[in-house]
Write an enzyme that holds these catalytic residues in place. Structure first.
Site, PDB file in Angstrom:
ATOM      1  N   TYR A 177      -0.029  78.862 100.695  1.00 57.00           N
ATOM      2  CA  TYR A 177       0.802  79.077 101.887  1.00 57.00           C
ATOM      3  C   TYR A 177      -0.055  79.754 102.950  1.00 57.00           C
ATOM      4  O   TYR A 177      -0.368  80.945 102.849  1.00 57.00           O
ATOM      5  CB  TYR A 177       2.008  79.968 101.569  1.00 57.00           C
ATOM      6  N   LEU A 184      19.273  75.601 101.544  1.00 59.71           N
ATOM      7  CA  LEU A 184      19.832  75.232 102.853  1.00 59.71           C
ATOM      8  C   LEU A 184      19.098  74.022 103.424  1.00 59.71           C
ATOM      9  O   LEU A 184      19.207  73.729 104.615  1.00 59.71           O
ATOM     10  CB  LEU A 184      19.753  76.414 103.832  1.00 59.71           C
ATOM     11  N   ARG A 225      16.021  73.460 104.166  1.00 60.07           N
ATOM     12  CA  ARG A 225      15.114  73.821 105.267  1.00 60.07           C
ATOM     13  C   ARG A 225      15.866  74.032 106.585  1.00 60.07           C
ATOM     14  O   ARG A 225      15.397  73.683 107.659  1.00 60.07           O
ATOM     15  CB  ARG A 225      14.030  72.760 105.421  1.00 60.07           C
ATOM     16  N   GLY A 226      17.057  74.588 106.468  1.00 61.14           N
ATOM     17  CA  GLY A 226      17.865  74.882 107.643  1.00 61.14           C
ATOM     18  C   GLY A 226      18.798  73.760 108.047  1.00 61.14           C
ATOM     19  O   GLY A 226      19.648  73.944 108.923  1.00 61.14           O
ATOM     20  N   SER A 270      22.257  74.856 107.381  1.00 62.72           N
ATOM     21  CA  SER A 270      22.476  76.263 107.716  1.00 62.72           C
ATOM     22  C   SER A 270      23.643  76.447 108.668  1.00 62.72           C
ATOM     23  O   SER A 270      24.165  77.552 108.823  1.00 62.72           O
ATOM     24  CB  SER A 270      21.218  76.851 108.363  1.00 62.72           C
TER      25      SER A 270
END
Length: 336
Positions: A58, A211, A213-214, A217
């Site tokens: 990352y 979620l 990746r949103g 959301s």
């Protein structure tokens, strides 16, 4: 707030009902504020969210160093309760491109040595190859992690995005505590073959992408533009008509959420929590505000009628578009 714990498998550590996925604090989802990221990790630990999930790739080690700083600056009592979950083996170049996976035993030990240094810890709680290396038998990779367990550098062996057959082969080699895999209302492929096997073998699930990746959301709108380098700028589910169709599902879910006095995100997280005590959702909160919202999911109780309404709003296989671009889907042993 509900504070019961869940176990990462029959041999794994006890954790809070949610884990904190820290990737977005360093990479793939646009700019993040370092001070706010550190404050969010501290707030999570204070709330009892002890599982911190990262990967050595990352932002090429940035995320591990961030977590290391967060642990170093946290009160000793909180630091001692923190559990680190690390994915390794994804290969990058200086331009940030992806170039495969390395599960060779010597590489496993090399990756672990660097992660221990960046995190500033003497052991990693759960260690796992990010994706199956097609050129190295999983038995060899898991065997190398098992050697790290014997030496005290790793506490528990995990897997990531692998299918039922690979899970069985890995578990026949050494005790497996946990499988990390995407699982959400609109990513439910795990239910058919993988969950029955993990439950048979006593292996827990840490569910990422709860979620999506949103996407679910409740905060995205059609036509949303993502920053350059944001994974969602080329992810199939966020493109054109796919995005519009998926946001229609979100609006149907919103009606259920409002009836519960909850947000869309809280309802989506509560749904994953409802799937079983062996499933620990990872929430990718990058701010204390988003973390607080996610924690609110622990107070959302879904009864049979609620679950039926959610199923009607977002049926299985209703999502438009694959969860990764075609080139990356080939890396997912879990899809085979």
């Amino acid at each position: 707030m509900t504070t019961h714990t869940r176990s990462l498998g029959t041999t794994g550590p006890q954790v809070f009902s949610l884990g904190l996925g820290c990737m977005g604090m360093s990479a793939l989802y646009g700019e993040a504020d370092r001070a706010e990221s550190l404050a969010t990790v501290h707030a999570a630990l204070e709330a009892g969210v002890t599982l911190l999930d990262t990967g050595d790739f990352y932002a090429m080690g940035h995320n591990e160093m961030l977590i290391g700083e967060a642990l170093r600056t946290a009160p000793a009592a909180l630091r001692e309760k923190a559990l680190t979950s690390v994915k390794f083996g994804a290969l990058r170049d200086p331009d940030g491109n992806w170039s495969g996976y390395d599960g060779r035993p010597a590489a496993v030990k090399n990756f672990a040595a660097y992660s221990l240094q960046r995190l500033g810890v003497d052991h990693i709680d759960v260690y796992r190859l990010a994706r199956l290396d097609p050129d190295v038998p999983v038995e060899e990779t898991v065997g190398a992690i098992a050697e790290l367990v014997e030496k005290g550098y790793v506490r528990h062996i995990g897997l990531s995005e692998v299918g039922a057959d690979t899970i069985r082969r890995a578990a026949a080699t050494a005790p497996i505590s946990d499988l990390q895999i995407e699982y959400s209302l609109i990513s439910r492929g795990v239910e058919d073959r993988i969950l029955p096997v993990t439950r048979e073998l006593g292996i827990a699930i840490t569910a990422y992408g709860v979620l999506s990746r949103g996407l679910i959301s409740g905060r995205l709108t059609p036509g949303h533009r993502f920053a350059p380098g944001d994974f969602r700028s080329f992810s199939p589910r966020f493109q054109g008509e796919n995005l519009r169709r998926n946001l229609d599902l979100v609006e149907a879910l919103r009606a259920v959420a409002e009836g519960k006095g909850a947000t869309v995100a809280q309802t989506a997280i509560a749904w994953v929590l409802s799937r079983g005590e062996d499933i620990v959702p990872l929430v990718g909160a990058r701010t204390r505000e988003r973390l607080a919202e996610a924690l609110g999911a622990l107070d959302v109780t879904l009864d049979a009628a609620d679950l039926a309404a959610i199923e009607e709003a977002v049926p299985a296989d209703a999502a438009a578009g694959t969860r990764y671009p075609e080139a990356l889907m080939a890396d997912l042993d879990s899809e085979h």
